[in-house]
Motif scaffolding. Structure first.
Motif, PDB file in Angstrom:
ATOM      1  N   LEU A   1      43.151  47.227  41.390  1.00 34.34           N
ATOM      2  CA  LEU A   1      43.440  46.146  42.330  1.00 34.34           C
ATOM      3  C   LEU A   1      42.156  45.640  42.978  1.00 34.34           C
ATOM      4  O   LEU A   1      41.959  44.422  43.128  1.00 34.34           O
ATOM      5  CB  LEU A   1      44.419  46.628  43.404  1.00 34.34           C
ATOM      6  N   VAL A   2      41.262  46.558  43.353  1.00 30.02           N
ATOM      7  CA  VAL A   2      39.974  46.152  43.931  1.00 30.02           C
ATOM      8  C   VAL A   2      39.165  45.356  42.912  1.00 30.02           C
ATOM      9  O   VAL A   2      38.589  44.300  43.229  1.00 30.02           O
ATOM     10  CB  VAL A   2      39.194  47.394  44.407  1.00 30.02           C
TER      11      VAL A   2
ATOM     12  N   TRP B   1      40.323  43.658  40.440  1.00 33.57           N
ATOM     13  CA  TRP B   1      40.980  42.366  40.205  1.00 33.57           C
ATOM     14  C   TRP B   1      40.670  41.384  41.327  1.00 33.57           C
ATOM     15  O   TRP B   1      40.478  40.187  41.070  1.00 33.57           O
ATOM     16  CB  TRP B   1      42.486  42.550  40.075  1.00 33.57           C
ATOM     17  N   CYS B   2      40.605  41.871  42.573  1.00 36.47           N
ATOM     18  CA  CYS B   2      40.251  40.988  43.693  1.00 36.47           C
ATOM     19  C   CYS B   2      38.845  40.426  43.498  1.00 36.47           C
ATOM     20  O   CYS B   2      38.600  39.230  43.755  1.00 36.47           O
ATOM     21  CB  CYS B   2      40.340  41.758  45.012  1.00 36.47           C
TER      22      CYS B   2
ATOM     23  N   VAL C   1      39.091  37.771  40.865  1.00 35.90           N
ATOM     24  CA  VAL C   1      39.672  36.523  41.374  1.00 35.90           C
ATOM     25  C   VAL C   1      38.629  35.701  42.114  1.00 35.90           C
ATOM     26  O   VAL C   1      38.535  34.476  41.929  1.00 35.90           O
ATOM     27  CB  VAL C   1      40.875  36.838  42.296  1.00 35.90           C
ATOM     28  N   VAL C   2      37.807  36.367  42.937  1.00 39.41           N
ATOM     29  CA  VAL C   2      36.754  35.657  43.672  1.00 39.41           C
ATOM     30  C   VAL C   2      35.763  35.021  42.700  1.00 39.41           C
ATOM     31  O   VAL C   2      35.371  33.850  42.854  1.00 39.41           O
ATOM     32  CB  VAL C   2      36.033  36.616  44.637  1.00 39.41           C
TER      33      VAL C   2
ATOM     34  N   GLY D   1      46.205  39.677  36.444  1.00 35.59           N
ATOM     35  CA  GLY D   1      47.038  39.950  37.608  1.00 35.59           C
ATOM     36  C   GLY D   1      48.411  40.468  37.231  1.00 35.59           C
ATOM     37  O   GLY D   1      48.951  41.374  37.881  1.00 35.59           O
TER      38      GLY D   1
ATOM     39  N   ILE E   1      50.459  40.045  44.262  1.00 36.46           N
ATOM     40  CA  ILE E   1      49.663  39.912  43.033  1.00 36.46           C
ATOM     41  C   ILE E   1      50.277  38.886  42.097  1.00 36.46           C
ATOM     42  O   ILE E   1      49.582  38.031  41.526  1.00 36.46           O
ATOM     43  CB  ILE E   1      49.528  41.275  42.340  1.00 36.46           C
TER      44      ILE E   1
ATOM     45  N   THR F   1      49.964  35.266  43.542  1.00 29.44           N
ATOM     46  CA  THR F   1      48.579  34.822  43.409  1.00 29.44           C
ATOM     47  C   THR F   1      48.256  34.471  41.960  1.00 29.44           C
ATOM     48  O   THR F   1      47.552  33.489  41.680  1.00 29.44           O
ATOM     49  CB  THR F   1      47.618  35.912  43.911  1.00 29.44           C
TER      50      THR F   1
END
Length: 435
Positions: A157-158, A160-161, A164-165, A207, A222, A225
């Motif tokens: 998850l980290v 993936w964040c 995304v950025v 995601g 998730i 988004t």
């Protein structure tokens, strides 16, 4: 001298031959031995590796990562294939780390990110960074989920964040640079214009895969988004694909050096098909309990995912056929020189195969399974061939040769004292075929 006389012509020939130095021939075995024992022999300095290193190298991680996933998820189960896929995924992680270290070293040493962003060619490759990271995240979830590792959901998850950025930054910064500073024409337009916006679609698919490792509100955020990312990436990608189709109609096929870029539009089509299907699967799993006030929301999104996934798969089939025929047509008309652009043959086709695999999982139609299996085998052989060629040309230094080393040396001598508005982009001769 009378050249009509045979003896005089003979004397003249002997005289000319005596002034021409003998040609020394080198056997192929000696050449290969010299190339192996003298790495980077085509570079004047080993520091040229960092000078000429560009984000196009991340395309190698895109192709390597997705091939490893396809081998691991081969439609006809055979246990050794899972371990082969995991080995390729591990190699891809190491490859991503090495490439990142070299690229960050270039940015820190030469402070030329602005030049890369302003370059009409190099800036297109920035989208490869989040897409390469997506293949790493997908590999971790798909291959390690069976081992029930308690740290895995939070870790992916980290990552993936971060992805995304990077994806959103690519889709906003590079198009703005195209609109405000770069110069493009329809005649010279390349399909690499898709590269900065495709990461949103790839990130949306990632995601959906990351959401499969979560439940409750975390999975809901998730998924929602990812739908937003999918809409952003897919909408812009379809506009650019339409523009590129007009360019092909008016100005014919691209140069043979960038022939592999013909398959790049297949990437957003196949990935969008695969992504919307996976998002529908996760929506069916999560939304009935999270949104009970919206009746049948999960079922509706699952059906939409299958329906639009099938339509996009059909469009991707057309483009795949056209791309393969165009590549064969170009190759028959002459040899195609090797460059990093050859990696564009792997990732786009792999997204089409992933979509076919997903359609088989939803419908259980043997057609999709039978179609995916030989394509995966062909992709693995193609990946192996391109990888070996890349290693060979990288070992010799051919892939690291700066295109404008004098200009870069000038920047060094000035201590990078130029302001961003007056800097001259380095590697400005890089063409779109490296992406």
């Amino acid at each position: 001298m009378d050249l009509q006389h045979p003896s005089n012509r003979t004397e003249l020939t002997l005289y000319i031959d005596s002034r021409i130095p003998p040609i020394r021939t080198t056997s192929s075995s000696s050449f290969i031995k010299h190339a192996i024992t003298h790495p980077m022999h085509k570079l004047e300095s080993k520091s040229d590796i960092v000078r000429a290193f560009n984000p196009a190298w991340y395309s190698t991680t895109m192709g390597t990562g997705i091939v490893g996933i396809l081998i691991h998820n081969f439609p006809y189960q055979w246990s050794p294939l899972r371990y082969i896929g995991m080995a390729i995924a591990l190699f891809n992680i190491l490859l991503y780390v090495v490439i990142s270290v070299l690229f960050i070293t270039r940015l820190v040493k030469y402070r030329d990110f602005y030049d890369i962003l302003m370059s009409p060619q190099l800036s297109m490759s920035l989208g490869s960074i989040p897409m390469g990271l997506s293949t790493l995240i997908n590999s971790l979830v798909i291959m390690l989920a069976r081992y029930d590792l308690h740290w895995l959901p939070t870790f992916v998850l980290v990552l993936w964040c971060i992805d995304v950025v990077l994806s959103i930054s690519s889709s906003l910064l590079v198009p703005f640079a195209v609109f405000s500073h770069q110069k493009h024409t329809l005649e010279t337009m390349s399909s690499t214009l898709l590269m900065p916006v495709v990461p949103n679609v790839v990130g949306a698919t990632t995601g959906a895969i990351v959401a499969s490792a979560h439940t409750g509100s975390a999975a809901t955020v998730i998924i929602l988004t990812s739908y937003v990312l999918w809409g952003m990436g897919m909408g812009i990608a379809m506009m650019l694909v339409t523009a590129y189709l007009i360019r092909l109609t008016m100005f014919k096929l691209p140069p043979k050096e960038s022939m592999a870029s013909m398959l790049i539009p297949l990437g957003p089509l196949g990935q969008s098909s695969y992504g919307i299907q996976q998002l529908g699967v996760q929506a069916l799993r999560v939304f009935p309990s999270e949104f009970p006030q919206i009746e049948y929301l999960g079922n509706m999104l699952y059906g939409i995912g299958f329906f639009f996934g099938l339509l996009l798969w059909a469009l991707a089939s057309w483009w795949l056929t056209l791309g393969i025929y165009s590549a064969i047509y170009t190759r028959v008309r002459g040899p195609v020189p090797f460059n990093l652009g050859w990696w564009a043959l792997i990732f786009p086709v792999s997204t089409f195969v992933s979509s076919s695999n997903s359609l088989w999982g939803i419908t259980n139609f043997t057609f999709f399974r039978a179609l995916a299996a030989p394509l995966i085998v062909s992709l693995f052989l193609l990946w192996l061939f391109v990888l070996l060629r890349t290693i060979w040309y990288a070992w010799s230094g051919e892939l690291f040769k700066p295109d404008n080393i004098d200009r870069l040396v000038t920047l060094e001598n000035k201590g990078n004292s130029l302001t961003p508005s007056t800097r001259t982009p380095v590697n400005s001769k890089d063409s779109s075929d490296i992406v």
